[in-house]
Design a protein around this motif. Structure first.
Motif, PDB file in Angstrom:
ATOM      1  N   VAL A   5       0.845  -1.188   0.000  1.00 14.91           N
ATOM      2  CA  VAL A   5       0.000   0.000   0.000  1.00 14.91           C
ATOM      3  C   VAL A   5       0.881   1.240   0.000  1.00 14.91           C
ATOM      4  O   VAL A   5       1.695   1.428   0.917  1.00 14.91           O
ATOM      5  N   GLU A   6       0.695   2.068  -1.030  1.00 13.32           N
ATOM      6  CA  GLU A   6       1.471   3.292  -1.163  1.00 13.32           C
ATOM      7  C   GLU A   6       0.720   4.465  -0.535  1.00 13.32           C
ATOM      8  O   GLU A   6      -0.507   4.507  -0.549  1.00 13.32           O
ATOM      9  N   SER A   7       1.489   5.426  -0.038  1.00 11.17           N
ATOM     10  CA  SER A   7       0.905   6.653   0.496  1.00 11.17           C
ATOM     11  C   SER A   7       1.933   7.764   0.433  1.00 11.17           C
ATOM     12  O   SER A   7       3.114   7.509   0.158  1.00 11.17           O
ATOM     13  N   CYS A  22       5.657   2.884   1.395  1.00 11.12           N
ATOM     14  CA  CYS A  22       5.093   1.639   0.868  1.00 11.12           C
ATOM     15  C   CYS A  22       5.125   0.630   2.003  1.00 11.12           C
ATOM     16  O   CYS A  22       6.204   0.231   2.457  1.00 11.12           O
ATOM     17  N   THR A 121      -0.058   5.983  -5.696  1.00 10.85           N
ATOM     18  CA  THR A 121      -0.339   7.268  -5.061  1.00 10.85           C
ATOM     19  C   THR A 121       0.016   8.371  -6.051  1.00 10.85           C
ATOM     20  O   THR A 121       1.067   8.331  -6.693  1.00 10.85           O
TER      21      THR A 121
END
Length: 127
Positions: A5-7, A22, A121
């Protein structure tokens, strides 16, 4: 099940900085090469940077060398991409991905080697 999960994306002015994160779930990162790719509208996905499972080897696209830094924190199952001196050409959706490796120095970034992709993202560099 391997999940990344990217942010950390957002809107930034030219010359600004962002740090992307990540986070992995369902597996531990320490046996994986991690890569950041990006894709701008109408363009092919481009490799940005890769880091070996130990963190001792890295690769960067020529367009980001000297501006971006990839790092990893295996204890927290997280990989980062520090992006400085951002340019409008850096605007894209940024993705992290992983592949298993047995070599501590392996940081090969060929996109054909990576098969799992997150949602990405968005990074927008604009004044």
């Amino acid at each position: 099940q391997l999940q990344l999960v990217e942010s950390g994306g957002g809107l930034v002015q030219p010359g600004g900085s962002l740090r992307l994160s990540c986070v992995a779930s369902g597996f531990t990162l320490d046996h994986y090469v991690i890569a950041w790719f990006r894709q701008a509208p109408g363009k092919e996905r481009q490799g940005v940077s890769c880091i070996s499972r130990s963190g001792g080897s890295t690769n960067y696209a020529d367009s980001v060398k000297g501006r971006f830094t990839i790092s990893r924190d295996n204890a927290n199952n997280t990989v980062y991409l520090q992006m400085n001196s951002l340019k409008p050409d850096d605007t894209a959706v940024y993705y992290c991905t992983a592949r298993p490796s047995v070599a501590d120095t392996d940081a090969v970034c060929s996109p054909a080697l990576f098969h799992s992709w997150g949602q990405g993202t968005q990074v927008t560099v604009s004044s």
